[in-house]
Design an enzyme around this catalytic site. Structure first.
Site, short mmCIF file in Angstrom:
data_model
loop_
_atom_site.label_atom_id
_atom_site.label_comp_id
_atom_site.label_asym_id
_atom_site.label_seq_id
_atom_site.Cartn_x
_atom_site.Cartn_y
_atom_site.Cartn_z
N GLY A 178 3.71 0.52 8.47
CA GLY A 178 4.85 1.10 7.77
C GLY A 178 6.12 0.35 8.14
N GLY A 187 -1.86 2.94 10.62
CA GLY A 187 -1.36 3.33 11.93
C GLY A 187 -1.53 2.23 12.96
CG LEU A 204 2.76 -1.58 14.86
CD1 LEU A 204 4.21 -1.90 14.49
CD2 LEU A 204 2.25 -2.54 15.91
CE1 TYR A 230 1.27 8.37 2.14
CE2 TYR A 230 1.64 6.10 1.51
CZ TYR A 230 0.89 7.05 2.16
OH TYR A 230 -0.23 6.65 2.86
CG ASP A 245 -1.80 1.20 1.32
OD1 ASP A 245 -2.91 1.14 0.76
OD2 ASP A 245 -1.41 2.21 1.94
CD GLN A 251 10.82 -1.12 11.27
OE1 GLN A 251 10.40 -0.93 10.13
NE2 GLN A 251 11.02 -0.12 12.13
#
Length: 333
Positions: A284, A206, A208, A56, A51, A290
């Site tokens: 993200g 969002g 996290l 961006y 996404d 991560q």
């Protein structure tokens, strides 16, 4: 990994989506950005939904996604957005049909593809008739430029319908997106109304709370001026939101004792997936490390007691977690 269909489209996607905002390289501070390696690691882990948005990094995120995903295009579901642009140094919203066509062609070039799987209205300009936007989406689907469309930061129930509930001007969106996490959950009653009416998938961005639920930031962590989280609007890092985050992390750490080996980030993602069965969690991701952590949110379930406690804490306003002596009601009269 878990998978689902995007609304009624039949497009199958992973329930963890790779969020492309950090890939734009703007507003997240310094630090190491290993987007290309992270995208490849995501594909290896079973992530299929990527996404991004044309705004961006003013196209940088789309360019990176296009370069890395081109060799595996048939396996990737690419979602991008339109409606935000820079004009004379200002950020404006523009959802006129002519601009949508222009924006899509630019996105296709950067993404190195001839179609977008999910084309999303990023922000409505408040002026273009919504039926005209729907009609444009119908034209783009007919032309094979997009497979389906969705809305973000807009209530899909506001889209015009006829007396029988059918969409005016074009096909219904297959997805909608709001910020939704333990610190700042979206109104569950509103989500219930959308789910019962729209038959669309919920993309929770969002997830996290911009990293606040990862547990790696102390209460007094200071973000630089080049990091958007220095702004008060990111409430998990400021004011009363710190108290709510602290309470949530304590409950999440307690849940860890019953789910050995699970990270706080995995628990935060797991809560979203169980809280809303129609949800897809967007995160993200900057590095393969991560990604490795988030992929562990699948294949298990939070216990009912943990879900109940986390949901109860999430529902409380941040101000209710402030110390009694600082509550506003104690300062009146």
């Amino acid at each position: 990994m878990e998978y689902c269909s995007l609304g009624t489209s039949g497009i199958q996607v992973s329930r963890l989506g790779f969020g492309g905002c950090p890939a734009g390289g703007h507003g997240w501070g310094g630090g190491v950005l290993e987007t290309e390696a992270a995208i490849r690691a995501a594909m290896d882990a079973g992530v299929t939904l990527f996404d991004t948005a044309d705004i961006y990094g003013l196209g940088q995120s789309e360019t990176i996604f296009g370069e890395v995903l081109r060799p595996v295009r048939q396996r990737a579901v690419i979602a991008t957005k339109f409606g935000v642009r820079r004009v004379d140094g200002r950020t404006v919203h523009d959802t006129r049909p002519a601009y949508i066509q222009e924006a899509l062609e630019a996105s296709l070039t950067r993404l190195k593809t001839d179609y977008v799987d999910l084309y999303q209205l990023h922000y409505w300009d408040g002026e273009t008739p919504l039926a005209d936007i729907q009609g444009t989406m119908a034209d783009l689907i007919q032309a094979g430029k997009i497979r389906a469309w969705g809305v973000t930061n807009l209530d899909p129930l506001d889209l015009p319908r006829d007396m029988d509930g059918h969409m005016h001007g074009g096909p219904a969106p297959v997805s909608y997106s709001y910020q939704h996490n333990l610190v700042t959950p979206h109104d569950p009653a509103h989500l219930d109304r959308i789910h019962s009416t729209a038959q669309a998938s919920f993309l929770a961005w969002g997830s996290l709370a911009q990293g606040a639920l990862s547990g790696k930031y102390a209460d007094d962590h200071s973000f630089g001026e080049d990091d958007r989280r220095a702004r008060d609007v990111y409430s998990a890092f400021h004011g009363a939101g710190l108290g709510k985050r602290r309470a949530l992390l304590a409950a999440m750490r307690d849940a860890q004792t019953r789910h050995s080996g699970r990270s706080l980030a995995q628990i935060a993602i797991r809560w979203i997936l169980q809280d809303r069965p129609e949800s897809i969690a967007l995160a993200g991701i900057k590095t393969p490390k991560q990604l490795d952590g988030l992929a562990g949110a699948f294949g298990w379930s939070l216990e009912p007691g943990d879900m109940a406690l986390l949901s109860a804490l999430a529902a409380r306003p941040a101000e209710s977690f402030a110390p009694a002596e600082t509550r506003s009601e104690d300062l009146v009269g």
